[in-house]
Scaffold this active site. Structure first.
Site, mmCIF file in Angstrom:
data_model
loop_
_atom_site.group_PDB
_atom_site.id
_atom_site.type_symbol
_atom_site.label_atom_id
_atom_site.label_comp_id
_atom_site.label_asym_id
_atom_site.label_seq_id
_atom_site.Cartn_x
_atom_site.Cartn_y
_atom_site.Cartn_z
ATOM 1 N N HIS A 122 36.491 41.817 39.819
ATOM 2 C CA HIS A 122 37.860 42.262 40.095
ATOM 3 C C HIS A 122 38.499 42.685 38.767
ATOM 4 O O HIS A 122 38.121 42.176 37.709
ATOM 5 C CB HIS A 122 38.606 41.065 40.697
ATOM 6 C CG HIS A 122 39.987 41.334 41.162
ATOM 7 N ND1 HIS A 122 41.066 41.367 40.310
ATOM 8 C CD2 HIS A 122 40.479 41.553 42.405
ATOM 9 C CE1 HIS A 122 42.169 41.591 41.015
ATOM 10 N NE2 HIS A 122 41.842 41.718 42.280
ATOM 11 N N ASP A 200 35.364 33.059 38.129
ATOM 12 C CA ASP A 200 36.518 33.519 38.901
ATOM 13 C C ASP A 200 36.354 32.971 40.319
ATOM 14 O O ASP A 200 35.518 33.448 41.087
ATOM 15 C CB ASP A 200 36.534 35.050 38.886
ATOM 16 C CG ASP A 200 37.631 35.631 39.772
ATOM 17 O OD1 ASP A 200 38.240 34.866 40.557
ATOM 18 O OD2 ASP A 200 37.864 36.848 39.702
ATOM 19 N N GLN A 203 38.322 33.856 45.280
ATOM 20 C CA GLN A 203 37.955 34.007 46.699
ATOM 21 C C GLN A 203 37.160 32.823 47.234
ATOM 22 O O GLN A 203 36.885 32.765 48.434
ATOM 23 C CB GLN A 203 37.140 35.297 46.895
ATOM 24 C CG GLN A 203 37.897 36.571 46.603
ATOM 25 C CD GLN A 203 39.007 36.861 47.617
ATOM 26 O OE1 GLN A 203 39.033 36.302 48.723
ATOM 27 N NE2 GLN A 203 39.944 37.716 47.251
ATOM 28 N N LYS A 226 45.685 31.996 47.832
ATOM 29 C CA LYS A 226 44.514 32.391 48.625
ATOM 30 C C LYS A 226 43.853 31.184 49.279
ATOM 31 O O LYS A 226 42.755 31.287 49.820
ATOM 32 C CB LYS A 226 43.503 33.115 47.737
ATOM 33 C CG LYS A 226 43.977 34.473 47.220
ATOM 34 C CD LYS A 226 42.850 35.165 46.474
ATOM 35 C CE LYS A 226 43.285 36.270 45.563
ATOM 36 N NZ LYS A 226 43.814 37.448 46.220
ATOM 37 N N CYS A 364 41.004 46.532 43.816
ATOM 38 C CA CYS A 364 40.909 46.186 42.391
ATOM 39 C C CYS A 364 39.454 46.056 41.941
ATOM 40 O O CYS A 364 39.110 45.170 41.134
ATOM 41 C CB CYS A 364 41.694 44.912 42.054
ATOM 42 S SG CYS A 364 43.436 45.062 42.374
HETATM 43 N N1 C6P Z 1 42.219 39.824 45.034
HETATM 44 C C1 C6P Z 1 42.310 41.059 47.121
HETATM 45 O O1 C6P Z 1 42.920 41.545 48.075
HETATM 46 P P1 C6P Z 1 45.640 36.908 41.657
HETATM 47 O O2 C6P Z 1 46.237 38.259 41.931
HETATM 48 O O3 C6P Z 1 45.780 36.519 40.208
HETATM 49 O O4 C6P Z 1 46.060 35.840 42.611
HETATM 50 O O5 C6P Z 1 44.057 37.071 41.954
HETATM 51 C C2 C6P Z 1 43.340 38.088 41.306
HETATM 52 C C3 C6P Z 1 41.925 38.123 41.799
HETATM 53 C C4 C6P Z 1 40.911 37.767 40.928
HETATM 54 N N2 C6P Z 1 39.625 37.736 41.317
HETATM 55 C C5 C6P Z 1 39.266 38.051 42.577
HETATM 56 C C6 C6P Z 1 37.824 37.958 42.971
HETATM 57 C C7 C6P Z 1 40.247 38.429 43.496
HETATM 58 O O6 C6P Z 1 39.886 38.740 44.753
HETATM 59 C C8 C6P Z 1 41.603 38.487 43.091
HETATM 60 C C9 C6P Z 1 42.666 38.966 44.043
HETATM 61 C C10 C6P Z 1 43.100 40.304 46.075
HETATM 62 O O7 C6P Z 1 41.098 41.145 47.010
HETATM 63 C C11 C6P Z 1 44.243 41.119 45.562
HETATM 64 S S1 C6P Z 1 43.715 42.558 44.675
#
Ligand code: C6P
Length: 408
Positions: A122, A200, A203, A226, A364
């Site tokens: 991401h 990371d 998810q 999430k 992203c």
């Molecule tokens: N993905 C999606 O719809 P934040 O925004 O900091 O809570 O998470 C960022 C992020 C980092 N790593 C992964 C693997 C992610 O999936 C995400 C967030 C969302 O897929 C929003 S783009």
């Protein structure tokens, strides 16, 4: 085992109609809905305990501090960290990774060093490393993804994981492909060449048991929103020895032992990394969030979500002309797809007419999309309250959309 049909009742936002149809919420990869116990925990905090933490000696401040530090201990237990001091509260995954890049990266990387990433990361696990690579002269290197099946090409790992690699950052579960990576194996290989690991877990954290000691990672980042938690709060796990050797990344109140006009001294972790008034109200709700997920059973959640991901993959595969991304075998609770002649945004808009919430776009993951020759995909992502019947609603809607665009 939880009764999955009644779990839905815990989430008030699900009980509404959208465009005259019952809401089918399949955008959990972007954010999940919140159970009533978490919503109540936030109201309760503001109604009774609201006060700044670590600063006051009055009753409310002490209650707020107890709630804040209690949540830290609860999160430590949730991921089996060795101590609460290994948990730093942040705004979420993005801020957690930026913290490691700026603080650990700024202090430890130099020209000639290599940061190893994967092609499925991401932007939150790409851009911070690009920024620190520019600042320090370190180079980026990528472990490839195999193609539409979306697996890491592990046959390339030994060639890429050389002694110049000082840090290896990768996702546990891909937000576009649904791939679940072998985190413990990747961490062990990184350790063997002396590289620090950053996982990371955006998810994965709400969808499966996560045990940082069993995984053997050095850092792990996640967001509460999430995993059924509130927005604006998340955490960075870091191994104590590493955190204690890292400089602060932001300065301000709460993170110092002594400040002079020209220099200051820092507190140890976690305070060192939490400058200013922290997001204490949202942090306090993490206790209820972790309790809720542990109450359902994290192994049970994993089985449930993976089964929905698999079922969706099998059912969508029957739609003529569909291009499905991600593994054919074991996958997380999401499925991403594309049709050659229908834009992802059109699919999302038409599905919305049927009350279905999907996500369309590059998610992203722009470099991955380019590699796969796509501008975007449509994604259905599942959580504890989704049902097999909702997948049938999705499939019927997609068949209608295909018909409308004259493709089937
Ligand atoms: N993905 C999606 O719809 P934040 O925004 O900091 O809570 O998470 C960022 C992020 C980092 N790593 C992964 C693997 C992610 O999936 C995400 C967030 C969302 O897929 C929003 S783009």
């Amino acid at each position: 085992m939880p009764s999955w049909s009644t779990v839905r009742n815990d989430f008030p936002a699900l009980h509404q109609k959208v465009n005259g149809k019952p809401l089918v919420y399949l955008d959990n990869g972007a954010t999940t809905h919140k159970p009533q116990v978490v919503i109540d925990a936030l109201s309760h905090f503001y109604e009774r305990d609201n006060s700044n933490v670590h600063r006051g000696l009055h009753a409310l401040s002490m209650r707020a501090t107890t709630a804040y530090e209690g949540a830290r201990s609860r999160v430590a237990r949730f991921i089996n960290a060795a101590a609460p001091e290994e948990i730093i509260f942040t705004r979420g995954t993005t801020e957690s990774i930026n913290l490691v890049a700026a603080s650990w990266g700024g202090a430890n990387l130099k020209a000639g060093d290599v940061i190893l990433l994967t092609e499925m990361e991401h932007h939150s696990n790409l851009v911070p490393w690009q920024l620190i690579a520019k600042r320090t002269g370190a180079k980026l290197r990528y472990l490839p993804v195999t193609g539409d099946e979306g697996l890491l090409d592990l046959a390339q790992l030994d060639r890429l994981l050389t002694p110049e690699v000082k840090l290896f950052a990768f996702t546990q579960l891909s937000n576009t492909l649904g791939t679940i990576n072998p985190v413990a194996e990747l961490c062990a290989k990184a350790r063997a060449v002396g590289a620090v690991t950053v996982v990371d877990a955006a998810q994965s954290i709400g969808h499966m048991p996560v045990d940082v000691q069993a995984l053997g990672c050095d850092f792990l980042a996640f967001s509460a929103h999430k995993m059924g938690g509130v927005t604006g709060i998340g955490a960075l796990y870091g191994r104590r020895a590493l955190l204690d050797a890292m400089p602060p990344w932001q300065g301000g109140g709460g993170m110092i032992t002594n400040v002079d006009f020209f220099e200051s001294r820092w507190k140890p972790s976690p305070e060192r990394f939490e400058a200013g008034t922290p997001n204490f109200a949202d942090a306090a709700t993490l206790t209820a969030t972790c309790d809720y997920l542990d109450g359902l059973g994290r192994g049970e959640i994993e089985r449930h979500d993976k089964a929905l991901g698999q079922l969706a993959y099998e059912k969508l595969r029957e739609i003529p002309g569909i291009r499905l991304l991600g593994p054919k075998g074991e996958r997380g609770g999401l499925v991403s797809f594309a049709f050659p002649d229908v834009h992802a945004h059109d699919i999302v808009t038409f599905a919305d007419d049927d009350g279905i919430a999907l996500r369309g776009g590059h998610h992203c993951n722009q470099p991955l999309m380019r590699k796969l020759g796509l501008t975007g995909t449509t994604r259905a992502s599942f959580y504890v309250y989704n049902t097999p019947e909702e997948i049938d609603v999705l499939v019927a809607s997609l068949r209608r959309i295909r018909k409308f665009f004259g493709s089937a």
